[in-house]
Write a protein that holds these residues in place. Structure first.
Motif, PDB file in Angstrom:
ATOM      1  N   GLY A  85      41.380  12.925 -78.844  1.00 15.62           N
ATOM      2  CA  GLY A  85      41.473  13.930 -79.900  1.00 15.62           C
ATOM      3  C   GLY A  85      40.213  14.042 -80.735  1.00 15.62           C
ATOM      4  N   CYS A  86      39.244  13.156 -80.522  1.00 23.52           N
ATOM      5  CA  CYS A  86      38.025  13.128 -81.354  1.00 23.52           C
ATOM      6  C   CYS A  86      36.971  14.064 -80.782  1.00 23.52           C
ATOM      7  CB  CYS A  86      37.473  11.710 -81.428  1.00 23.52           C
ATOM      8  SG  CYS A  86      38.589  10.527 -82.215  1.00 23.52           S
ATOM      9  N   ARG A  87      36.621  15.076 -81.559  1.00 28.22           N
ATOM     10  CA  ARG A  87      35.578  16.025 -81.157  1.00 28.22           C
ATOM     11  C   ARG A  87      34.479  16.162 -82.193  1.00 28.22           C
ATOM     12  NH1 ARG A  87      36.167  19.318 -76.827  1.00 28.22           N
ATOM     13  NH2 ARG A  87      38.158  19.214 -75.717  1.00 28.22           N
ATOM     14  N   ASP A  88      34.731  15.772 -83.448  1.00 29.85           N
ATOM     15  CA  ASP A  88      33.723  15.904 -84.494  1.00 29.85           C
ATOM     16  C   ASP A  88      32.735  14.750 -84.422  1.00 29.85           C
ATOM     17  OD1 ASP A  88      34.962  18.179 -85.344  1.00 29.85           O
ATOM     18  OD2 ASP A  88      36.080  17.194 -86.945  1.00 29.85           O
ATOM     19  N   ALA A  89      31.463  15.060 -84.722  1.00 29.82           N
ATOM     20  CA  ALA A  89      30.400  14.067 -84.595  1.00 29.82           C
ATOM     21  C   ALA A  89      30.634  12.854 -85.478  1.00 29.82           C
ATOM     22  CB  ALA A  89      29.057  14.717 -84.922  1.00 29.82           C
ATOM     23  N   ALA A  90      31.066  13.072 -86.732  1.00 32.27           N
ATOM     24  CA  ALA A  90      31.252  11.945 -87.652  1.00 32.27           C
ATOM     25  C   ALA A  90      32.329  10.992 -87.149  1.00 32.27           C
ATOM     26  CB  ALA A  90      31.603  12.453 -89.049  1.00 32.27           C
ATOM     27  N   THR A  91      33.391  11.533 -86.589  1.00 32.39           N
ATOM     28  CA  THR A  91      34.468  10.690 -86.076  1.00 32.39           C
ATOM     29  C   THR A  91      34.024   9.928 -84.839  1.00 32.39           C
ATOM     30  OG1 THR A  91      36.067  12.316 -86.889  1.00 32.39           O
ATOM     31  CG2 THR A  91      36.876  10.668 -85.347  1.00 32.39           C
ATOM     32  N   VAL A  92      33.288  10.593 -83.953  1.00 31.06           N
ATOM     33  CA  VAL A  92      32.776   9.924 -82.759  1.00 31.06           C
ATOM     34  C   VAL A  92      31.856   8.770 -83.158  1.00 31.06           C
ATOM     35  CG1 VAL A  92      31.306  10.191 -80.724  1.00 31.06           C
ATOM     36  CG2 VAL A  92      33.025  11.931 -81.251  1.00 31.06           C
ATOM     37  N   ALA A  93      30.956   9.022 -84.105  1.00 33.46           N
ATOM     38  CA  ALA A  93      30.039   7.970 -84.555  1.00 33.46           C
ATOM     39  C   ALA A  93      30.805   6.812 -85.179  1.00 33.46           C
ATOM     40  CB  ALA A  93      29.035   8.543 -85.547  1.00 33.46           C
ATOM     41  N   HIS A 180      29.874  22.590 -81.726  1.00 36.09           N
ATOM     42  CA  HIS A 180      30.013  23.337 -82.971  1.00 36.09           C
ATOM     43  C   HIS A 180      29.162  22.788 -84.104  1.00 36.09           C
ATOM     44  CE1 HIS A 180      32.963  20.081 -83.090  1.00 36.09           C
ATOM     45  NE2 HIS A 180      33.009  20.179 -84.400  1.00 36.09           N
ATOM     46  N   GLU A 181      28.560  21.609 -83.907  1.00 30.19           N
ATOM     47  CA  GLU A 181      27.759  21.012 -84.985  1.00 30.19           C
ATOM     48  C   GLU A 181      26.305  20.794 -84.612  1.00 30.19           C
ATOM     49  OE1 GLU A 181      30.602  17.857 -87.141  1.00 30.19           O
ATOM     50  OE2 GLU A 181      30.614  17.735 -84.950  1.00 30.19           O
ATOM     51  N   GLY A 182      25.993  20.774 -83.332  1.00 33.76           N
ATOM     52  CA  GLY A 182      24.656  20.403 -82.912  1.00 33.76           C
ATOM     53  C   GLY A 182      24.441  18.911 -83.033  1.00 33.76           C
ATOM     54  N   PRO A 183      23.206  18.419 -82.866  1.00 32.56           N
ATOM     55  CA  PRO A 183      22.930  16.980 -82.972  1.00 32.56           C
ATOM     56  C   PRO A 183      22.948  16.529 -84.433  1.00 32.56           C
ATOM     57  CG  PRO A 183      21.209  18.145 -81.737  1.00 32.56           C
ATOM     58  CD  PRO A 183      22.019  19.175 -82.443  1.00 32.56           C
ATOM     59  N   ARG A 184      23.601  15.400 -84.692  1.00 30.91           N
ATOM     60  CA  ARG A 184      23.647  14.824 -86.037  1.00 30.91           C
ATOM     61  C   ARG A 184      23.343  13.336 -85.962  1.00 30.91           C
ATOM     62  NH1 ARG A 184      29.051  16.408 -89.058  1.00 30.91           N
ATOM     63  NH2 ARG A 184      27.811  15.641 -90.818  1.00 30.91           N
ATOM     64  N   LEU A 185      22.733  12.830 -87.012  1.00 34.62           N
ATOM     65  CA  LEU A 185      22.325  11.426 -87.070  1.00 34.62           C
ATOM     66  C   LEU A 185      23.311  10.605 -87.891  1.00 34.62           C
ATOM     67  CD1 LEU A 185      18.500  11.710 -87.867  1.00 34.62           C
ATOM     68  CD2 LEU A 185      19.607  11.680 -85.640  1.00 34.62           C
ATOM     69  N   ALA A 343      18.235  19.311 -77.000  1.00 36.43           N
ATOM     70  CA  ALA A 343      19.657  19.374 -77.311  1.00 36.43           C
ATOM     71  C   ALA A 343      20.442  19.938 -76.140  1.00 36.43           C
ATOM     72  CB  ALA A 343      19.885  20.218 -78.558  1.00 36.43           C
ATOM     73  N   ARG A 344      21.645  19.439 -75.946  1.00 39.58           N
ATOM     74  CA  ARG A 344      22.509  19.938 -74.862  1.00 39.58           C
ATOM     75  C   ARG A 344      22.988  21.339 -75.159  1.00 39.58           C
ATOM     76  NH1 ARG A 344      25.127  22.422 -72.183  1.00 39.58           N
ATOM     77  NH2 ARG A 344      26.776  21.883 -70.691  1.00 39.58           N
ATOM     78  N   PHE A 345      23.339  21.607 -76.402  1.00 36.36           N
ATOM     79  CA  PHE A 345      23.876  22.908 -76.776  1.00 36.36           C
ATOM     80  C   PHE A 345      22.791  23.648 -77.555  1.00 36.36           C
ATOM     81  CE2 PHE A 345      27.491  19.863 -76.799  1.00 36.36           C
ATOM     82  CZ  PHE A 345      28.047  20.274 -75.597  1.00 36.36           C
ATOM     83  N   SER A 346      21.957  24.367 -76.831  1.00 41.46           N
ATOM     84  CA  SER A 346      20.729  24.911 -77.408  1.00 41.46           C
ATOM     85  C   SER A 346      20.966  25.953 -78.481  1.00 41.46           C
ATOM     86  CB  SER A 346      19.865  25.518 -76.294  1.00 41.46           C
ATOM     87  OG  SER A 346      20.597  26.520 -75.591  1.00 41.46           O
ATOM     88  N   GLY A 347      22.170  26.531 -78.549  1.00 41.37           N
ATOM     89  CA  GLY A 347      22.433  27.536 -79.565  1.00 41.37           C
ATOM     90  C   GLY A 347      22.693  26.966 -80.936  1.00 41.37           C
ATOM     91  N   SER A 348      22.870  25.625 -81.041  1.00 45.01           N
ATOM     92  CA  SER A 348      23.187  25.001 -82.320  1.00 45.01           C
ATOM     93  C   SER A 348      21.921  24.471 -82.965  1.00 45.01           C
ATOM     94  CB  SER A 348      24.177  23.846 -82.120  1.00 45.01           C
ATOM     95  OG  SER A 348      25.369  24.322 -81.537  1.00 45.01           O
ATOM     96  N   PRO A 349      21.737  24.675 -84.263  1.00 42.80           N
ATOM     97  CA  PRO A 349      20.536  24.187 -84.921  1.00 42.80           C
ATOM     98  C   PRO A 349      20.544  22.672 -85.027  1.00 42.80           C
ATOM     99  CG  PRO A 349      22.085  25.003 -86.541  1.00 42.80           C
ATOM    100  CD  PRO A 349      22.666  25.340 -85.187  1.00 42.80           C
ATOM    101  N   VAL A 350      19.353  22.082 -84.968  1.00 40.66           N
ATOM    102  CA  VAL A 350      19.216  20.648 -85.152  1.00 40.66           C
ATOM    103  C   VAL A 350      19.277  20.330 -86.635  1.00 40.66           C
ATOM    104  CG1 VAL A 350      17.660  18.692 -84.914  1.00 40.66           C
ATOM    105  CG2 VAL A 350      17.863  20.335 -83.052  1.00 40.66           C
ATOM    106  N   GLU A 351      20.158  19.421 -87.003  1.00 38.81           N
ATOM    107  CA  GLU A 351      20.306  19.054 -88.405  1.00 38.81           C
ATOM    108  C   GLU A 351      19.096  18.254 -88.857  1.00 38.81           C
ATOM    109  OE1 GLU A 351      23.428  16.215 -90.439  1.00 38.81           O
ATOM    110  OE2 GLU A 351      24.274  18.177 -90.028  1.00 38.81           O
ATOM    111  N   THR A 352      18.569  18.565 -90.028  1.00 41.39           N
ATOM    112  CA  THR A 352      17.349  17.923 -90.503  1.00 41.39           C
ATOM    113  C   THR A 352      17.586  17.075 -91.740  1.00 41.39           C
ATOM    114  OG1 THR A 352      16.812  19.917 -91.754  1.00 41.39           O
ATOM    115  CG2 THR A 352      15.848  19.711 -89.566  1.00 41.39           C
TER     116      THR A 352
END
Length: 371
Positions: A85-93, A180-185, A343-352
């Motif tokens: 059920g985990c799809r959001d980056a924060a939850t995965v991390a 839906h979020e792009g790459p996040r750190l 990035a895998r999903f090139s349409g999403s902006p890279v978070e800075t």
């Protein structure tokens, strides 16, 4: 526009796995009934959902057959954490951090697999860029792990700031990418990174080299494939083979290059390779790793025991028949683990923004370790 996985799943791949599962688990009932439901689900949605038992069996077989399953791992009892059920980056991390905490187990390494959301038609699952949950930065001045200089530069451009005085063992942040979020750190909390300081059983000066290594090889960028369903984020761990640390990471000139200072401290002739100074230094590095992990009470195996285990595995291994579960490393995932992109999903902006630690991370770290 970015691409999505829109190809419907092959029913034959699902059937091959399900027949395999029902042979191993006759208590699951007639395979025909299950196949009929799965065919209907694929026709309606383009994919299907594994039962918890199917997922656990598939992950265990994939790890057993992958060659990553070190000796002593009871693959039939391997714990599989079902987090589809985990799809959001924060939850995965956060759950990667929790996996690391559970696997560390006060040094008695606990093999685990954590499975996040799968790829589905028009809805790809999350990705973790890092090769392992714990990797050390390679700084521009040559300090640290040189294998990850490009990755370190990429995450710095994304907002990561290394310590004011960069050192040889600065833990890199996790990079989790979703459609839906792009790459996040996400910073890996130091509280969950169990490290072993290295010393030598016979060389008192060895400890002054300041070498150390983390306890858990939590592999995070391999894709788990089960019956045609692909789980792009399915972190798993067993435990280290000592030579992976001593020979492949510390001694290698493209990583830490520790063989030369060890050889020099031993008084060896390093002017020519034919003196075999490098071989002698690597032996002492490997001895130091095994000695130190044993002294710290951290599970580790040696490459001789592991060679015997692999030979036995090769002799008894079943030959591929149909769609067998497997962990696979995609070429693009391997590039991201070293280069930090693209990035895998090139349409999403890279978070800075800078890496952030979520409330979920703090909550997980407050839990007492499971015994």
């Amino acid at each position: 526009m970015h691409t999505t996985e829109s190809t419907a799943l092959d029913p034959a791949a699902a059937e091959g796995f399900l027949r395999m599962f029902h042979i191993a688990h006759p208590e699951a009932g007639p395979v025909g009934t299950r196949l009929a439901r799965v065919r209907e689900e694929i026709a309606d949605t383009g994919t299907y959902r594994h039962t918890a038992s199917e997922l656990a069996y598939g992950a265990r077989v994939a790890l057993r057959d992958s060659g990553w399953c070190t000796s002593g791992v009871p693959w039939r009892r391997l714990k599989v954490r079902d987090l589809r059920g985990c799809r959001d980056a924060a939850t995965v991390a956060a759950e990667c951090v929790e996996h690391l905490r559970l696997a560390t187990n006060d040094g008695r390494i606990r093999p685990l697999v954590t499975v996040f959301a799968p790829d589905a038609p028009a809805r790809p699952g999350p990705r973790v860029w890092n090769e392992q949950a714990v990797r050390y930065a390679g700084h521009a001045d040559g300090t640290g792990d040189r294998r990850y200089r490009a990755f370190t530069g990429a995450v710095r451009a994304m907002g990561w700031q290394p310590p004011a005085a960069p050192g040889p063992f600065d833990v890199l942040p996790l990079v989790v990418e979703t459609e839906h979020e792009g790459p996040r750190l996400f910073a890996v909390p130091p509280e969950v990174v169990h490290e072993v300081s290295l010393e030598h059983p016979d060389l008192p000066w060895f400890g002054s080299l300041g070498l150390r290594w983390h306890a858990v090889p939590l592999i995070t960028n391999m894709r788990l494939s089960i019956g045609g369903v692909h789980y792009p984020a399915a972190p798993f761990n067993t435990w280290f083979v000592g030579s992976e640390i001593g020979a492949r990471s510390l001694a290698d000139e493209h990583a830490y290059g520790a063989a030369r200072p060890v050889a020099e401290a031993l008084g060896l002739d390093t002017s020519a390779e034919r003196s075999l100074w490098r071989d002698r230094a690597v032996v002492e590095l490997n001895r130091a790793v095994l000695h130190s992990f044993d002294l710290a009470g951290v599970t580790v195996t040696d490459h001789h025991a592991e060679s015997l285990h692999r030979l036995s595995w090769l002799r008894s291994r079943q030959r591929p028949a149909g769609e067998r579960p497997a962990f696979r490393l995609d070429p693009a995932a391997a590039r991201r683990a070293r280069a930090g992109g693209p990035a895998r999903f090139s349409g999403s902006p890279v978070e800075t923004t800078r890496p952030h630690s979520t409330g979920r991370l703090a909550e997980l770290l407050r839990r007492p370790a499971e015994k």
